[in-house]
Design an enzyme around this catalytic site. Structure first.
Site, PDB file in Angstrom:
ATOM      1  N   SER A 125       0.838  -1.203   0.000  1.00  0.00           N
ATOM      2  CA  SER A 125       0.000   0.000   0.000  1.00  0.00           C
ATOM      3  C   SER A 125       0.867   1.245   0.000  1.00  0.00           C
ATOM      4  O   SER A 125       1.970   1.244   0.575  1.00  0.00           O
ATOM      5  CB  SER A 125      -0.865  -0.017   1.262  1.00  0.00           C
ATOM      6  OG  SER A 125      -1.460   1.242   1.478  1.00  0.00           O
TER       7      SER A 125
ATOM      8  N   LYS B   5       2.018  -3.513   6.733  1.00  0.00           N
ATOM      9  CA  LYS B   5       2.505  -3.494   5.336  1.00  0.00           C
ATOM     10  C   LYS B   5       4.013  -3.251   5.298  1.00  0.00           C
ATOM     11  O   LYS B   5       4.740  -3.872   4.515  1.00  0.00           O
ATOM     12  CB  LYS B   5       1.759  -2.420   4.532  1.00  0.00           C
ATOM     13  CG  LYS B   5       0.273  -2.691   4.356  1.00  0.00           C
ATOM     14  CD  LYS B   5      -0.001  -3.999   3.603  1.00  0.00           C
ATOM     15  CE  LYS B   5      -1.469  -4.316   3.477  1.00  0.00           C
ATOM     16  NZ  LYS B   5      -1.763  -5.641   2.945  1.00  0.00           N
TER      17      LYS B   5
ATOM     18  N   ARG C 165      -9.062  14.935   9.410  1.00  0.00           N
ATOM     19  CA  ARG C 165      -9.056  13.625  10.078  1.00  0.00           C
ATOM     20  C   ARG C 165      -7.620  13.363  10.565  1.00  0.00           C
ATOM     21  O   ARG C 165      -6.678  13.454   9.754  1.00  0.00           O
ATOM     22  CB  ARG C 165      -9.496  12.550   9.077  1.00  0.00           C
ATOM     23  CG  ARG C 165      -9.642  11.165   9.656  1.00  0.00           C
ATOM     24  CD  ARG C 165     -10.282  10.209   8.652  1.00  0.00           C
ATOM     25  NE  ARG C 165      -9.487  10.017   7.439  1.00  0.00           N
ATOM     26  CZ  ARG C 165      -9.826   9.215   6.437  1.00  0.00           C
ATOM     27  NH1 ARG C 165     -10.982   8.538   6.486  1.00  0.00           N
ATOM     28  NH2 ARG C 165      -9.061   9.094   5.380  1.00  0.00           N
TER      29      ARG C 165
ATOM     30  N   TYR D  91      -2.091  -0.815  10.978  1.00  0.00           N
ATOM     31  CA  TYR D  91      -2.308  -1.370   9.636  1.00  0.00           C
ATOM     32  C   TYR D  91      -1.109  -1.069   8.739  1.00  0.00           C
ATOM     33  O   TYR D  91      -0.564  -1.967   8.074  1.00  0.00           O
ATOM     34  CB  TYR D  91      -3.597  -0.799   9.013  1.00  0.00           C
ATOM     35  CG  TYR D  91      -3.696  -1.110   7.537  1.00  0.00           C
ATOM     36  CD1 TYR D  91      -3.993  -2.402   7.097  1.00  0.00           C
ATOM     37  CD2 TYR D  91      -3.441  -0.124   6.575  1.00  0.00           C
ATOM     38  CE1 TYR D  91      -4.044  -2.705   5.736  1.00  0.00           C
ATOM     39  CE2 TYR D  91      -3.507  -0.410   5.219  1.00  0.00           C
ATOM     40  CZ  TYR D  91      -3.803  -1.701   4.816  1.00  0.00           C
ATOM     41  OH  TYR D  91      -3.839  -1.991   3.469  1.00  0.00           O
TER      42      TYR D  91
END
Ligand code: NAD
Ligand code: WQD
Length: 339
Positions: free
Chosen positions: A132, A160, A299, A156
């Site tokens: 990713s 990766k 965010r 997460y």
């Protein structure tokens, strides 16, 4: 250079019932490969297997199993005479990974290590991994080349990053390994038939599902996370890659495994950026509906811009993305109406 056509292979596709995996399965079948899908349906259902077969008119082998089950993976690899593995099975929700890091490490890292170990036992050495653009963290250089520094801002992303390190070390340990990590930018869109759609279990967090939910009237508005970034209109800019382009990138990567060994990573992106407001406008054009939005705070953890430098994949895999966000919105809208 265009991707060379490769001889038919028997490919194990983990996570093949998922959003990206089901589109990769379609492209593999259409390219003449035999496909064995392993999925445990933690974030998908058997509907996608039927949809893949419906969209291609071809059949695949489906095995409901967990990639952390080593004995089962050895069985699948040897029993189906697999020549290459495309490993897409993973948990992928950034927010959930902060709440449940151990689930993410157990599934994403445990699954990878188990699968590689099973492959070594079965003597299967060709591997394509779903990485990713999250491995670039907050990149200083945009468009981002593969040589950019790597970092992660959440569990997460760490899975990766760690996975790529595990793959690098594995490739060094035995030169029979041929391993590619494909760093996806922001996958969007759907198969043009409208028969395959993104159907995650739980609430959507990403922009495209939210925009489509607003177009359908399932939610009142899209919340736009900040309009004070240093970008074209102040909203976040991303490289939205159509999932059909992403799928063809996997077929190209698979074909290149035979001529190489070791580990390499490639960006899969379009190479151009689209803002949140531009994506909403594209979805309005595709759906013919007005999409309401509110500007809210940024965010936490978001970056201003993430855009691929995709030139390495063109030069070395003969692959480039072709489809823009208008096509992605049209195809997603079509799949939403059918779903
Ligand atoms: P998805 O959740 O739709 O698909 C993942 C599939 O893997 C699901 O069908 C799920 O049931 C299955 N799975 C998960 N853990 C499993 C396990 N232990 N055993 C067997 N099956 C398991 O997600 P997606 O968007 O299709 O993502 C596919 C891959 O691409 C993932 O590795 C993800 O991290 C990566 N990726 C996704 C994005 C994105 O934005 N969608 C971006 C970059 C990378
Ligand atoms: C895109 C843009 C948001 C939702 C995530 C993961 C990443 C990768 C892909 C797997 C940003 C804005 C979003 C909303 C908004 N996944 N936005 N309102 O964050 O680029 O990447 O998915 O590897 O790891 O982090 O994608 O679709 O969530 O956001 O304004 O309701 O849309 O701020 O600018 P992101 P996204």
């Amino acid at each position: 250079m265009s991707p060379k056509s490769s001889p038919s292979q028997r490919v194990l596709l983990t996570g093949g019932a998922g959003y990206i995996g089901s589109h990769v399965a379609v492209d593999l079948l259409n390219a003449g490969h035999e496909v064995v899908v392993v999925d445990n349906f933690v974030n998908s259902s058997s509907d996608s297997i039927a949809a893949i077969e419906g969209a291609t008119g071809k059949s695949l082998t489906f095995i409901e199993a967990d990639v952390t089950d080593r004995a089962k993976m050895v069985d699948v690899l040897t029993g189906h005479d697999i020549s290459a593995v495309i490993h897409m099975a993973a948990l992928k929700a950034v927010g959930e990974s902060v709440e449940k890091p151990l689930s993410y490490y157990a599934n994403n890292i445990g699954g990878l290590v188990t699968l590689l170990d099973a492959m070594a036992e079965a003597e299967v050495w060709h591997f394509v991994f779903s990485s990713s653009a999250t491995v670039y963290g907050d990149a200083k250089e945009v468009p981002i080349p593969e040589s950019a520094p790597l970092s992660a801002t959440n569990p997460y992303g760490q899975t990766k990053l760690m996975a790529e390190q595990i793959l690098r070390d594995t490739a060094i340990s035995d030169d029979r390994w041929s391993i590619l990590a494909l760093r996806y930018f922001n996958p969007v869109g759907a198969h043009p038939s409208g028969q395959i759609s993104e159907a995650p279990k739980g609430k959507p967090n990403n922009l495209m599902p939210s925009v489509m939910a607003a177009a359908k009237g399932d939610i009142d508005k899209v919340l736009v996370f900040g309009n004070d970034y240093d970008t074209v209109d102040g909203t976040g800019v991303r490289d939205y890659i159509h999932v059909m382009d992403l799928a063809s990138g996997h077929v190209a990567a698979l074909g290149s495994l035979v001529d190489r060994s070791g580990f390499d990573a490639y960006n899969l992106g379009l190479g151009s950026g689209v803002s949140v407001l531009e994506l909403i406008a594209a979805a309005e054009r595709a759906s013919g509906r007005t999409i309401a939005y509110d500007i809210v705070d940024r965010r936490p953890g978001d970056v201003a811009a993430s855009v691929a430098d995709p030139s390495r994949a063109l030069d070395e895999l003969g692959w480039s993305a072709k489809l823009g966000v208008d096509q992605a919105c049209e195809d997603t809208w079509r799949s939403q109406k059918i779903a």
